[in-house]
Design a protein around this motif. Structure first.
Motif, PDB file in Angstrom:
ATOM      1  N   GLU A   1       0.839  -1.193   0.000  1.00  0.00           N
ATOM      2  CA  GLU A   1       0.000   0.000   0.000  1.00  0.00           C
ATOM      3  C   GLU A   1       0.867   1.233   0.000  1.00  0.00           C
ATOM      4  OE1 GLU A   1      -1.554  -1.379   3.697  1.00  0.00           O
ATOM      5  OE2 GLU A   1      -3.592  -1.435   2.892  1.00  0.00           O
ATOM      6  N   PRO A   2       0.299   2.380  -0.405  1.00  0.00           N
ATOM      7  CA  PRO A   2       1.080   3.613  -0.346  1.00  0.00           C
ATOM      8  C   PRO A   2       1.505   3.883   1.104  1.00  0.00           C
ATOM      9  CG  PRO A   2      -0.934   3.956  -1.575  1.00  0.00           C
ATOM     10  CD  PRO A   2      -1.031   2.577  -0.988  1.00  0.00           C
ATOM     11  N   GLY A   3       2.681   4.411   1.264  1.00  0.00           N
ATOM     12  CA  GLY A   3       3.181   4.671   2.603  1.00  0.00           C
ATOM     13  C   GLY A   3       4.108   3.580   3.088  1.00  0.00           C
ATOM     14  N   LYS A   4       4.068   2.444   2.404  1.00  0.00           N
ATOM     15  CA  LYS A   4       4.976   1.375   2.806  1.00  0.00           C
ATOM     16  C   LYS A   4       6.165   1.380   1.871  1.00  0.00           C
ATOM     17  CE  LYS A   4       1.393  -1.635   4.705  1.00  0.00           C
ATOM     18  NZ  LYS A   4       0.652  -2.901   4.540  1.00  0.00           N
ATOM     19  N   LYS A   5       7.329   1.442   2.440  1.00  0.00           N
ATOM     20  CA  LYS A   5       8.537   1.545   1.628  1.00  0.00           C
ATOM     21  C   LYS A   5       8.987   0.179   1.118  1.00  0.00           C
ATOM     22  CE  LYS A   5       9.967   5.903   2.266  1.00  0.00           C
ATOM     23  NZ  LYS A   5       9.724   6.801   1.150  1.00  0.00           N
TER      24      LYS A   5
END
Lengths: 450, 290
Positions: free
Chosen positions: A249-253
């Protein structure tokens, strides 16, 4: 008949004038001689002669000096483990230090003969001799800091070690979905095998964000490609919370530089690659599989942590290294002076006769140098026997027992803690007995040289 | 033995052009030179950085981030009265420890050279023998003497140093005096001078090279000393001892330690560069010294 009449009457002085030449009267003590000698004699008598005798006597008495104990102090000295360890360390010093310094000195001196900036290099090498051993100790204490971030020695070793072993970034990381990934050694392995066309998802948690390289981007979930095995390694955690476990998901590097391996059914590594800045990787497999996806242990190993120079096993070699740094200049300059006295013609003659440089060195230079080499060597031995400042400065308090040397043990026994002057005196006498023959030999050589 | 000098006169030296043939050698010496100077540079840079950076990053980062550097540590050094006064103590110790042996040893050397007294040869041999006594042999009994008399710490230290310098200094000066021609003294005697006058007016001025050589070396030896200061200085320590006391809290005091250490290097370095010629001689002889 002639009489020699002095042109001027001899000066009237209180005492006889000693005559410097010719028949002289038997020498007698007179006020002049006493006057000239007295200051030095008093000093030397009080500070050297009396103490030597007093120390020897004191070594036969107990700590407070009241009870005669015979050789008991000496017995204690040679059975005490700390002192024995100190003696052992001095022996290690003796075996390593004089040879190393003399060897380096010869090497530098000989090589320096060939360059015109000899003086500059000699000055640089020699400068540590001018400053206090305490300052040198401080200098090396700074160099020997354990963390490769702060200690110069370890920084150099770390850059070499890390270049060779490529340590991983992700120490302490563990799978966000443990049922999908099992531990395999110190690494991890996907429970399910894969085949071309599959997409592998490996999420990790449990490690600080500071371990993620700066170039990491948000993880990208790759789409399946036929004939290839693709996948993503990412940090399955959104700072501040939220999101779903196991989802990219967005926000996970993404996790870059993760080494990923494909292991075939026989257990050998068929292919290996590194994840990119979004944590993505892909394999063009050569056969249809099935494969295990393995993240080898090195991903999770910490980088080189630093040699513990100032720990108990390495502290003595570390101090010896510092001492070599201090004294090589002395050997180089002294031997260089000796080399200058060797006639160039002699060396030329040998070369003309067909000797190689090495032979010239071994057959001509070294034999001519050997008296000087011995003086240098003996000087170094004397310094080893009395070594104190460097050890006390470089070794942190907890490691002193491991780095201990005789002169330091003497100081600790006599002047710290309860202060046992009896045992301290015994150690001093022991040191005296060690040093005397060496120094005497040195003086004799010294005087022979002129 | 060649006069120990960093600069040796004598045989032919390769010129620059020929030397350029051996590039690996030059690389070797550049590397060696850098390696040897590096630890000292480390000290300097450490002393120019704030103390809290010490546990975080290495001093070499200052080369790429010169913004770290400041002389704050040096300024604060003189706030701490103990370190500041320790520099004064070192001077108060080193000067008498140099002057006293010069006076006593030149007098004694004069006697050994030109005065006749019973047992002169024997006493000279005793002197040579005394040169080898390590100072550890004297620490304990002298501590006892000092306990009775209770002189101030600084006096304790310099008296000890002065005494231990005497055998070697006397030997050194005597060897020098032997080379002075008799005729000088003869004519002075004939002019009516007594020994005291000859000593003051003729010998001392002539002895200047030997005195300078000894003085430089003695000053350095005393300035750099740790052990004697540690044992005897008490509350008025010299720089070396004061720095050592800070080493207990190495990480948190590294600002004081590195700055003070670097400052303590300066007098020896000045002496070293000014008097290079005497150094190797002094060192070889210093191996004889207690």
């Amino acid at each position: 008949m002639s009489t020699i009449v002095p042109a001027v009457a001899p000066p009237v002085v209180e005492e006889e004038r000693p005559i410097l030449k010719g028949r002289a009267p038997a020498p007698r003590w007179n006020r002049v001689a006493i006057g000239f000698l007295a200051p030095a004699a008093i000093f030397v008598g009080i500070f050297i002669v009396y103490p030597v005798i007093a120390t020897i006597i004191r070594s036969f008495f107990n700590r407070t000096g009241e009870t005669f104990v015979g050789v008991d102090n000496y017995f204690k000295v040679f059975t005490d483990s700390r002192t024995l360890h100190a003696i052992q360390n001095n022996i290690i010093w003796l075996l390593v230090f004089p040879v190393a310094v003399t060897g380096f000195g010869v090497m530098f001196a000989v090589l320096l003969e060939r360059v015109p900036y000899r003086l500059v290099v000699r000055t640089i090498l020699f400068t540590p001799m001018a400053v206090s051993l305490l300052a040198s100790g401080v200098i090396w204490r700074i160099m020997y800091q354990q963390s490769p971030e702060t200690g110069a020695m370890n920084a150099v070793i770390a850059s070499v070690a890390n270049a060779i072993t490529h340590p991983g970034h992700y120490q302490g990381a563990r799978p966000s979905q443990p049922d999908l990934m099992q531990p395999a050694g110190d690494g991890y392995q996907m429970s399910q095998t894969v085949a071309p066309g599959d997409v592998v998802h490996m999420g990790f948690i449990g490690f600080p964000v500071s371990e993620i390289p700066a170039n990491a981007q948000d993880a990208k979930d790759p789409s399946s490609q036929s004939g290839r095995i693709v996948g993503v390694v990412w940090r399955d955690f959104i700072p501040g919370g939220g999101g779903q476990v196991g989802q990219v998901e967005p926000g996970k590097k993404g996790l870059p530089d993760m080494t990923v391996q494909l292991v075939d059914s026989k257990g050998s590594v068929a292919a290996q690659t590194q994840s990119d800045t979004a944590g993505d990787f892909s394999f063009a497999s050569t056969s249809t599989g099935p494969y295990h996806v393995v993240l080898p242990a090195q991903n999770f190993h910490p980088p080189f942590g630093g040699v513990q120079w100032l720990g108990s096993s390495l502290v003595t070699p570390a101090i010896i290294l510092a001492a070599i740094w201090v004294w090589v200049g002395f050997a180089t300059v002294t031997i260089g002076a000796g080399l200058a006295t060797i006639s160039r013609d002699l060396l030329e003659a040998a070369r003309v006769d067909g000797a190689t440089e090495l032979q010239v060195f071994r057959r001509v230079t070294v034999p001519l140098l050997s008296p000087l080499l011995i003086v240098v060597f003996i000087t170094l031995v004397i310094n080893v026997l009395k070594i104190f400042d460097l050890v006390y400065t470089i070794a942190p308090g907890s490691v002193i027992p491991d780095a201990n040397v005789i002169a330091l043990q003497l100081y600790l026994v006599a002047f710290t803690g309860l202060g046992d002057f009896g045992i301290g005196s015994a150690i001093a006498v022991f040191l005296f007995l060690l040093v005397i023959p060496v120094m005497a030999a040195n003086i004799r050589r010294f005087q022979g040289e002129g | 033995m060649a006069t120990g000098a960093l600069q040796i006169a004598g045989a032919r030296r390769p010129g620059w052009r020929k030397a350029l043939d051996s590039v690996p050698l030059h690389v070797f010496f550049i590397v060696a030179g850098v390696l040897w100077a590096l630890p000292a540079i480390g000290l300097l840079l450490t002393s120019l950085r704030p103390v809290d950076l010490f546990t975080v990053s290495g001093w070499w980062t200052a080369l790429s981030h010169p913004g770290q550097l400041s002389i704050d540590n040096y300024r604060h050094l003189f706030d701490s009265s103990l370190i500041a006064s320790s520099f004064v103590n070192s001077i108060l110790i080193a000067v008498p420890a140099t002057v006293i042996p010069v006076l006593c040893a030149t007098l004694a050397a004069y006697a050994f050279t030109w005065l006749r007294f019973p047992g002169r040869t024997a006493l000279l041999l005793v002197l040579i023998a005394l040169m080898v006594v390590p100072l550890q042999m004297a620490l304990i009994p002298v501590a006892g003497i000092y306990g009775l008399v209770s002189p101030p710490g600084i006096v304790r230290v310099f008296l000890f140093h002065a005494a231990f310098a005497l055998p070697y200094a006397t030997f050194l000066f005597r060897n020098f005096f032997i080379g002075i021609p008799h005729e000088l003294l003869e004519s002075a005697r004939m002019d009516g001078a007594n020994d005291a006058r000859i000593f003051r007016r003729i010998i001392l001025p002539l002895a200047y090279p030997a005195i300078a050589s000894f003085a430089v070396f003695q000053f350095l030896w005393v300035w750099n000393d740790l052990l004697v200061g540690l044992v005897f200085a008490g509350g008025t320590p010299p720089v070396t001892v004061a720095i050592l006391q800070q080493m207990r809290n190495f990480g948190s005091s590294v600002d004081v330690i590195s700055a003070a250490s670097f400052l303590s290097l300066i007098p020896p370095l000045i002496l070293f560069f000014a008097f290079q010629r005497y150094f190797v001689q002094g060192l070889l002889a210093g191996s004889v010294k207690g």
